[in-house]
Design a protein around this motif. Structure first.
Motif, short mmCIF file in Angstrom:
data_model
loop_
_atom_site.label_atom_id
_atom_site.label_comp_id
_atom_site.label_asym_id
_atom_site.label_seq_id
_atom_site.Cartn_x
_atom_site.Cartn_y
_atom_site.Cartn_z
N ASP A 254 0.99 -1.03 0.12
CA ASP A 254 0.17 0.09 -0.10
C ASP A 254 0.98 1.29 -0.04
O ASP A 254 1.75 1.14 0.88
N PRO A 326 -1.10 -7.30 -10.17
CA PRO A 326 -2.28 -6.55 -9.82
C PRO A 326 -2.61 -6.49 -8.43
O PRO A 326 -3.27 -5.35 -7.86
N ALA A 327 -2.27 -7.49 -7.60
CA ALA A 327 -2.61 -7.10 -5.87
C ALA A 327 -1.81 -6.26 -5.37
O ALA A 327 -2.49 -5.71 -4.21
N ASN A 328 -0.61 -5.83 -5.78
CA ASN A 328 -0.02 -4.95 -5.31
C ASN A 328 -0.21 -3.63 -5.68
O ASN A 328 0.59 -2.58 -5.20
N THR A 330 -3.36 -1.78 -5.82
CA THR A 330 -4.57 -1.16 -5.54
C THR A 330 -4.43 0.32 -5.07
O THR A 330 -5.46 0.91 -5.18
N ASN A 331 -3.14 0.69 -4.57
CA ASN A 331 -2.98 2.17 -4.16
C ASN A 331 -1.69 2.39 -4.39
O ASN A 331 -0.77 2.97 -3.59
#
Length: 358
Positions: A254, A326-328, A330-331
């Motif tokens: 994040d 993609p999972a890393n 998100t922000n």
């Protein structure tokens, strides 16, 4: 011609030939440098006979600029960050590189369509996507574990010293995200006087707990030595320490700030033909995928993604450890070279003044 002259001439020719079959590549050292040696340098030498000499720097853009301006260029290729590649090119300090000379993807897609955004510029060819992330020593947090960029700035809930790189770039962006600014609004906020004040106010909130670092190797070392409980760091350095060395380190994705590294040829460099051959070789689809076997940086070509496999240990899947997973994302914030070209001088001055305030 006597024997002495003949021998001298032969030695001179041998020396010239050896010199011609050697190029110097300046990069960042550490795990990253070693990944280049394994994925690029060794196979390039095996295929061409051209030896690659590795030279390390905390930031290759600085000695490159000094060498070109002094008219004494001793390196043939350098690995630099995107903003530096654009700036150095604009200043006339790099040789232009024609992207049509680069190898296409295996399916024939031209290089100009195969590289990710910012993977190519007028004087540079991309190799990897890396990110500045937050990492922590999980042995320091028995109960709740940090999960967000805001947690990095919360020394009440997560006590301990904080490692931060001693530059404003990425640090100010992460300070704003730690203060609740969404990634897609960071540069709009940081482009205002109020936004700059807000970023420095956030840094003020942990200033007494900051331990500064200047080279990429220092961040994981600070964690390993127990000098900090959490640190900003390059994701590949933390991956190497955690997976290769077994350190109890976790990454908080994040609020990551991701950037590109690219290969460039200094203006006036010798052996430009060999230098370009090295860049073409190192940035083809397979070679960029091969580098991921050694470090968790994402390839700069789209066609390389499907070829990324296991780490050198033969068991760790690399895809989940990439900044571009993609999972890393998100922000996640893509570093804006346009912003830093416009504001670097003023923010560096403000950062220096803030540091001096103690």
């Amino acid at each position: 011609m006597n024997k002495t002259i003949i021998l001298t001439t032969a030695v001179t020719l041998l020396a010239t030939t050896a010199s011609a079959a050697e190029i110097t590549v300046m990069s960042w050292g550490g795990t990253y440098g070693q990944s280049q040696v394994e994925a690029y340098h060794k196979p390039f030498t095996a295929q061409t006979g051209i030896k690659v000499v590795s030279l390390d720097s905390d930031n290759p853009a600085i000695p490159l600029k000094a060498q070109v301006e002094a008219g004494n260029v001793s390196i043939n290729v350098a690995d630099v960050e995107y903003a530096d590649a654009v700036r150095l090119c604009d200043e006339g300090l790099l040789e232009p590189i024609d992207p049509s000379a680069l190898p296409p993807a295996p399916d024939g897609t031209p290089a100009t369509e195969d590289f990710l955004p910012q993977g190519l510029s007028d004087c540079a060819v991309g190799s990897i996507v890396f990110s500045t992330i937050v990492a922590y020593d999980r042995s320091k947090f028995a109960d709740a574990k940090p999960q967000t960029i805001a947690d990095f700035f919360d020394t009440g809930k997560f006590p301990g010293k904080r490692g931060i790189k001693k530059v404003p770039k990425a640090v100010l962006e992460m300070a704003l995200m730690g203060d609740g600014v969404p990634a897609d609004q960071v540069y709009a906020v940081l482009g205002t006087p109020e936004g700059v004040d807000r970023a420095f106010a956030k840094l003020d909130s942990i200033k007494k707990d900051i331990v500064w670092w200047e080279s990429g190797a220092q961040a994981p070392q600070l964690l390993a030595d127990g000098e900090v409980a959490m640190t900003m760091a390059y994701n590949g350095r933390i991956f190497g320490a955690a997976v290769a060395e077994g350190k109890p380190f976790n990454i908080v994705w994040d609020g990551q700030v991701y950037e590109y590294n690219l290969f460039v040829i200094p203006k006036g460099a010798k052996k430009q033909e060999q230098a370009l051959e090295f860049i073409k070789f190192a940035t083809d689809t397979q070679r960029l995928a091969d580098q991921a076997k050694w470090i968790s940086y994402g390839p700069a070509r789209k066609s390389s993604a499907g070829l990324v496999g296991l780490y050198q240990d033969g068991k760790t899947e690399m895809a989940p450890h990439m900044p571009t997973n993609p999972a890393n994302m998100t922000n996640a914030l893509g570093s804006s070279y346009e912003f830093w070209i416009d504001h670097e001088s003023e923010l560096a001055e403000r950062f220096g003044a803030w540091l001096s305030q103690g």
